[in-house]
Design an enzyme around this catalytic site. Sequence first.
Site, short mmCIF file in Angstrom:
data_model
loop_
_atom_site.label_atom_id
_atom_site.label_comp_id
_atom_site.label_asym_id
_atom_site.label_seq_id
_atom_site.Cartn_x
_atom_site.Cartn_y
_atom_site.Cartn_z
N LYS A 43 0.84 -1.20 0.00
CA LYS A 43 0.00 0.00 0.00
C LYS A 43 0.88 1.25 0.00
CE LYS A 43 -3.78 -2.48 2.10
NZ LYS A 43 -4.45 -2.96 3.29
N GLN A 80 -4.34 -1.37 9.55
CA GLN A 80 -4.36 -2.73 9.02
C GLN A 80 -5.00 -3.70 10.02
OE1 GLN A 80 -3.33 -3.58 5.83
NE2 GLN A 80 -4.21 -5.56 6.30
N ASP A 139 -10.80 2.89 3.91
CA ASP A 139 -11.24 1.50 3.78
C ASP A 139 -12.77 1.41 3.91
OD1 ASP A 139 -9.58 -0.55 3.13
OD2 ASP A 139 -8.95 -1.02 5.19
#
Length: 294
Positions: free
Chosen positions: A54, A98, A121
Site C-alpha cells: 500500500k 491494518q 477502507d
Amino acid sequence: MSAKIIDGKAFAAGLKGRVSEETARLKREHGLVPGLATVLVGTDPASEVYVRNKNKTAEAVGFKSVSHHLPETASEAEVLEMVRALNADRGVHGILVQMPLPKQVREAAVLDTLDPAKDVDALTPTNAGLLLSGRAKLVSCTPMGVMMLLKEYVGDIAGMDALVIGRSLLFGKPAAQLLLAANATVTMAHSKTRDLPAVARRADILVAAIGRPEYVKGDWVKPGATVIDVGINRVDTPDGKYKIVGDVAYDEVAKVAGAITPVPGGVGAMTIVCLMRNTLIAACEQTGVAIPAI
Ligand code: NAP
C-alpha cells in the site's frame, strides 16, 4: 464453452495510471498532495506485505505516504492516540489501520475513533451507513473493484440475479449493497445457508468471498454466469512450497461460466488501486476541490 477471463490486473493498471495523472494535476493546479497514512500493529507477515504494498503504491502514484508501525504489545490507548493524531494531521487525508489487530486492541474502538472523512477502507459505521443510504463518498475498496470489473465486462446488471457468498463487513455486506444499488436482485449466502449449490445455480452473477480454497464447484454454476472470485487462500503444494488459489474451483468453473476472474490477477489486483482512488477522493473532499471522475 470456456469462460472469458476478466483481467483485473490490466484494468487495475489503467486505473492506477488515471489516479497518477489526476494526482499530478491536483498538485499542479491546486498544490494538493494526497496523503495516505498506514498503521500496522504487530508483526503478522501477511499484514506486513499488504502494508508495504500500500505504501509503495501510494508513492508510485505521487501521494505522500506515511507508515507507522506499533509493536504487538501496543495498548488500545496507544493505538487510539495514534489514530487521533492522524485524524488531526492536515497533511494526511486517508488513514488505513491494518486489520486484524492484536486481541488487546478492539477493532470497534479503533473504527469509532477514526475520522470517517479519512476512513479510506470505508469500515466505520458512518461510511457503512452512508452506503446503505445511497450517499457514500468512500466505498470499501474490494467491493468497489468488483463493481468496476462488472461494469467493464458485463455492463448494465439491472434485473440480474446476483449472489454474494460471505457476509463480512469488509466485503460481503458492502458488495451486496452496491449490487442492489446497481438494480440487481441480490441474495446473500453464508455458512448457515441451506443447499448453497441450488442457490448458486440461480445466479447470473456469482460472487464468492468465503475464505475456503476452491469451494465453489463447476456444477454450482449456471451456464454463462459471471463468476467473481474474491478469495485469496494459501495452499501447500507437494514440493513443499505454496500457491494462491481463490474460493472457486477455477478449472471446472471456467468450463461452465461465461466470464470469470482468475486468482491471482482478478479482484485482488483492484483492491490497492481502489484504496488510492479513495485517498484521492478524500483529499479532494477535505480541501474543497472538485472530485475528478475516475
Ligand atoms: P470472513 O470475514 O472470514 O467471512 C467469510 C464469510 O464466508 C462469512 O460470512 C462466512 O459465513 C462465509 N462462509 C464461511 N464458510 C462458508 C460456507 N461453507 N458456506 C457459505 N459461506 C461460508 O472473510 P472476508 O474478509 O470476507 O474474506 C473472504 C475471502 O476473501 C478470503 O479468502 C479473503 O482473503 C478474501 N479477500 C480478498 C480481498 C482482495 O483484496 N481480493 C479483500 C478482502 C477479502 P458466516 O458469516 O455465517 O460465518
